[in-house]
Design an enzyme around this catalytic site. Sequence first.
Site: not given
Ligand SMILES: Nc1ncnc2c1ncn2[C@@H]1O[C@@H]2COP(=O)(O)O[C@H]2[C@H]1O
Length: 465
Positions: A209, A410
């Site tokens: 993030h 995934q």
């Molecule tokens: N490749 C990924 N694998 C697992 N979780 C993901 C992936 N990409 C995004 N996320 C999840 O999707 C969520 C979307 O909201 P957030 O950005 O708060 O947090 C992100 C992650 O928790």
Amino acid sequence: MAVCYQLPVLALDRPVPKHVLSRRGAISFSSSSALFSPTPRHLSKRRGAISYDSADQTALFIRLLDVRGRSQPGPQPQRRAPRPPPQVDFRDLHSGRDAAGPGATRGLHRPLSLQRSRHVLQRSPAPEPRHILDRDYGGQATCVLQRVGCWDFDVFLLDRLTNGNSLVSLTLHLFVHYGLIRLFQLDVVKLRRFLVCVQEDYRSHNPYHNALHAADVTQAMHCFLREPQLAETLTSCDILLGLVAAATHDLDHPGVNQRFLVQTEHHLAALYQNTSVLENHHWKSAVGLLRESGLLAHRPASERLKMEERLGSLILATDISRQNDYLSQFRCHLQSGDLRMDNANHRHFILQMAMKCADICNPCRPWRLCKLWSSKVTEEFFHQGDTERKHNMEVSPMCDRQTNSMAKIQIDFISNVVEPLFSEWSRFSATPLSRVMMGHLSANKAGWRRSLLEEAEPAKLSASS
Ligand SMILES: Nc1ncnc2c1ncn2[C@@H]1O[C@@H]2COP(=O)(O)O[C@H]2[C@H]1O
């Protein structure tokens, strides 16, 4: 019991020193805060937060949570002491990575030669011979940006060529591309300053993030805005909001999820009453930066407020825990075929869906990019899990490195979250791009299945020997 008060600032018994108010619009306090303890500490347990980001901007609101025995002397009713929240020092979360959140990360980018993006108003220093390096990299970045509308766009490469400034350069490029500077009579210096602040308020030490994720989401949003159904109907205001929402949608993300913030009684959880805590924070932080930069100060106040509100509903749509609500609404529209893109509410709903797709599109990217994002998100999840274990908290799903693997995470994420969303999106927008994304998604899922089998092999071998 949680009690929530909203009191005007005048109710405070002493002025709030300016330094406690961050531009993010919120501070927290607890019973140990000298500033807000008019009652003796043993009589009052206070937790809460202060927000000054109210609509009229003249009032400061405080929220008190878990207020017991306020200023009432005498014996307190006997109660079993509630289990205290884990005392997590949030600096630990990023030990060796992010010492003190945003601000602390500033200045970490090692300039390729001389980059002045953080001093937009300063005069350029005298030219030096090494500027020639910047020109080389700048030229290559410009070249890479020519492909910004391609689904296999490599944002990691752009980030290297711009020395960690991909979010600023990509978003500026798109503002120029859509003619937004001219259409909204934006001051380029203010726009650049706003984008630099946005980029800096992402925590660069979060593995996932961070500003690079925001750049990736902004690029994906651009691809969706170009899809025929949207390109032919969206207004310039829709496009502006779509890009700003994508660029700011995870602003100042702490690198842990809402569950963690709630369990540790983080002040943001109190401030937003445990609901869309992160997304509310990203939105309010974005509004804070928009106001601070004065980017839209020349627009009528009513228009600005409307834009801030719509920005909020786009960012709040990225709350993954609300995905099913959005999906069932989307399915209803698609089944009844009643979506009318000349209707502003319908267009906004489609923008929300585009925002959601852009946010979690990394499993739909080509395998090389998909793997890079997966390892970043897994690193962040496992780091949270390690912190939870260290503080004797229950380890969150997907965050436990002892029971999970990247491939397993995934496959679950693709099957339960990404496929349901993207199959509806490609029903709505049955285009070559949607086919490409769905193709990558199924190929990537097959790739993760192979990885999972490979992971299982050594275990099988050792069991049989
Ligand atoms: N490749 C990924 N694998 C697992 N979780 C993901 C992936 N990409 C995004 N996320 C999840 O999707 C969520 C979307 O909201 P957030 O950005 O708060 O947090 C992100 C992650 O928790």
